[in-house]
Design a protein around this motif. Sequence first.
Motif, short mmCIF file in Angstrom:
data_model
loop_
_atom_site.label_atom_id
_atom_site.label_comp_id
_atom_site.label_asym_id
_atom_site.label_seq_id
_atom_site.Cartn_x
_atom_site.Cartn_y
_atom_site.Cartn_z
N ILE A 1 -5.84 3.81 4.28
CA ILE A 1 -5.73 4.98 3.42
C ILE A 1 -4.28 5.45 3.46
O ILE A 1 -3.75 5.71 4.54
N GLY A 2 -3.65 5.52 2.30
CA GLY A 2 -2.27 6.01 2.25
C GLY A 2 -1.27 5.03 2.85
O GLY A 2 -0.68 5.32 3.89
N PRO A 3 -1.05 3.87 2.23
CA PRO A 3 -0.09 2.90 2.78
C PRO A 3 1.37 3.37 2.70
O PRO A 3 2.23 2.78 3.37
N LEU B 1 2.10 15.74 -0.02
CA LEU B 1 1.15 14.61 0.09
C LEU B 1 1.09 14.09 1.53
O LEU B 1 0.55 13.02 1.77
N GLY B 2 1.65 14.86 2.45
CA GLY B 2 1.60 14.46 3.86
C GLY B 2 2.40 13.21 4.15
O GLY B 2 2.05 12.42 5.02
N GLN B 3 3.51 13.03 3.41
CA GLN B 3 4.28 11.79 3.56
C GLN B 3 5.24 11.83 4.75
O GLN B 3 6.42 12.19 4.62
N ASN B 4 4.70 11.49 5.92
CA ASN B 4 5.53 11.27 7.11
C ASN B 4 5.30 9.80 7.47
O ASN B 4 4.24 9.42 7.93
N PHE B 5 6.30 8.99 7.17
CA PHE B 5 6.13 7.54 7.30
C PHE B 5 6.40 7.09 8.73
O PHE B 5 7.35 7.59 9.37
N LEU B 6 5.63 6.14 9.22
CA LEU B 6 5.84 5.61 10.57
C LEU B 6 7.03 4.66 10.54
O LEU B 6 7.02 3.68 9.79
N VAL B 7 8.04 4.96 11.36
CA VAL B 7 9.23 4.09 11.37
C VAL B 7 9.45 3.41 12.72
O VAL B 7 10.22 2.47 12.81
N GLY C 1 -4.78 5.74 -6.42
CA GLY C 1 -5.72 6.82 -6.72
C GLY C 1 -6.03 7.59 -5.46
O GLY C 1 -5.46 7.32 -4.39
N ASP C 2 -6.94 8.54 -5.61
CA ASP C 2 -7.33 9.40 -4.49
C ASP C 2 -8.47 8.72 -3.74
O ASP C 2 -9.53 8.47 -4.32
N VAL C 3 -8.27 8.46 -2.46
CA VAL C 3 -9.30 7.75 -1.69
C VAL C 3 -10.62 8.51 -1.68
O VAL C 3 -11.69 7.91 -1.60
N ALA D 1 -5.51 3.67 9.55
CA ALA D 1 -4.65 4.45 8.66
C ALA D 1 -3.89 5.53 9.40
O ALA D 1 -4.37 6.08 10.40
N ASN D 2 -2.71 5.80 8.89
CA ASN D 2 -1.94 6.97 9.28
C ASN D 2 -2.14 7.94 8.12
O ASN D 2 -1.49 7.84 7.10
N ILE D 3 -3.14 8.81 8.28
CA ILE D 3 -3.59 9.58 7.12
C ILE D 3 -2.79 10.86 6.93
O ILE D 3 -2.22 11.39 7.88
N VAL E 1 -5.28 2.09 -0.32
CA VAL E 1 -5.43 3.07 -1.41
C VAL E 1 -4.36 4.13 -1.29
O VAL E 1 -4.33 4.89 -0.30
N GLU E 2 -3.48 4.20 -2.27
CA GLU E 2 -2.36 5.15 -2.24
C GLU E 2 -2.42 6.08 -3.45
O GLU E 2 -2.58 5.62 -4.58
N LEU E 3 -2.28 7.37 -3.17
CA LEU E 3 -2.36 8.36 -4.25
C LEU E 3 -1.07 8.43 -5.08
O LEU E 3 -1.11 8.66 -6.29
N1 SAM Z 1 0.84 4.54 6.08
C1 SAM Z 1 2.19 5.00 5.80
C2 SAM Z 1 2.98 5.01 7.09
O1 SAM Z 1 2.35 5.01 8.15
O2 SAM Z 1 4.20 5.02 7.04
C3 SAM Z 1 2.21 6.38 5.14
C4 SAM Z 1 1.46 7.46 5.89
S1 SAM Z 1 1.66 9.08 5.20
C5 SAM Z 1 1.26 10.04 6.62
C6 SAM Z 1 0.20 9.36 4.24
C7 SAM Z 1 0.12 8.62 2.90
O3 SAM Z 1 -1.10 8.98 2.26
C8 SAM Z 1 1.21 8.99 1.90
O4 SAM Z 1 1.77 7.81 1.39
C9 SAM Z 1 0.50 9.79 0.82
O5 SAM Z 1 1.09 9.64 -0.46
C10 SAM Z 1 -0.89 9.19 0.87
N2 SAM Z 1 -1.96 10.07 0.38
C11 SAM Z 1 -2.01 11.43 0.37
N3 SAM Z 1 -3.18 11.87 -0.11
C12 SAM Z 1 -3.91 10.75 -0.44
C13 SAM Z 1 -5.20 10.54 -1.01
N4 SAM Z 1 -5.99 11.56 -1.33
N5 SAM Z 1 -5.62 9.26 -1.22
C14 SAM Z 1 -4.81 8.20 -0.90
N6 SAM Z 1 -3.58 8.35 -0.34
C15 SAM Z 1 -3.13 9.59 -0.12
#
Ligand code: SAM
Length: 281
Positions: free
Chosen positions: A51-53, A22-28, A97-99, A117-119, A72-74
């Motif tokens: 998008i993707g919190p 799901l591309g989960q690389n969180f900003l720390v 849900g899916d954005v 957003a950090n997408i 919006v978080e999937l």
């Molecule tokens: N914003 C956060 C941060 O900066 O730490 C998380 C960024 S992370 C790169 C991307 C986020 O997008 C993840 O939490 C992931 O689950 C969510 N995500 C992935 N596909 C998505 C979609 N189709 N719609 C909404 N969110 C989605």
Amino acid sequence: MDSALNLPALLRRYGLRPDRRLGQNFLVSASALRRVVAAAELRGDEAVLEIGPGVGSLTRLLAQRARRVVAVELDARLQPALEEVLRPYANVRLVFGDVLQHDPAGLMGGEPYVVVANIPYYITSAVIRHLLTAAARPQRVVLTVQREVAQRIAATPPHMSLLALSVQVFGQPRIAARIPGGAFYPRPKVDSAVVRVEIFPQPRIPEAHLSAFFRLAKAGFAQRRKTLRNALAAGLGCAPSEAEGLLRAAEIAPTRRAETLKLEEWAVLTAAFLQKQNSPT
Ligand code: SAM
């Protein structure tokens, strides 16, 4: 309140592991988060779409600087941690849900909005397309994306691509910051950058010409090593002589390649194409 979250500890407490699919690389990194927010230049009265919190690292900073945030978080697994982090902020609405399945204008209740957003990188192009073809486009888009993609979006002739053109027809991009891999948890394999796109009130190609413009641009870039004459002939399914006639009508040398064309030249080419379609000889 701007200090970074202790993200690994938060994830552990909720038994969560970042899901790479799901591309989960969180900003720390606090400084990276500050740079993303600074790039958005929020005045305090904006409605922000995030998008993707994730677990809210960026969301809470946005909530402190904007009038309201819709995030919006999937991944519903993140809900309890996200709700804990965002409890102090009454101006945040979470949508799970899916954005890509939500109309951005509908999410924002029809009011003007900016996107910050950090997408997830695997849906970068789809997200950009979704935002720029929305019934109501955002006023500004500030995205953390793969650095190469940011550079491609902000490219100029002779390095244009279909992505650059698709963004620049709607807005003016610039790279606002570079974000090193170490600013994320877990660390991604690629470097990142913040790209900011200031959306024009009207696209640079008239709305009524956009579908013809995209047809031509897709044809032109589908075979990038070919001259425009041959690429357009192949993409439009016409004779090379006909494509050449079209290019000459737009005063574009038929031997040029798509990546060298300025947006103004695509605009003239599109107008010539539509004129020929309306008055076939
Ligand atoms: N914003 C956060 C941060 O900066 O730490 C998380 C960024 S992370 C790169 C991307 C986020 O997008 C993840 O939490 C992931 O689950 C969510 N995500 C992935 N596909 C998505 C979609 N189709 N719609 C909404 N969110 C989605």
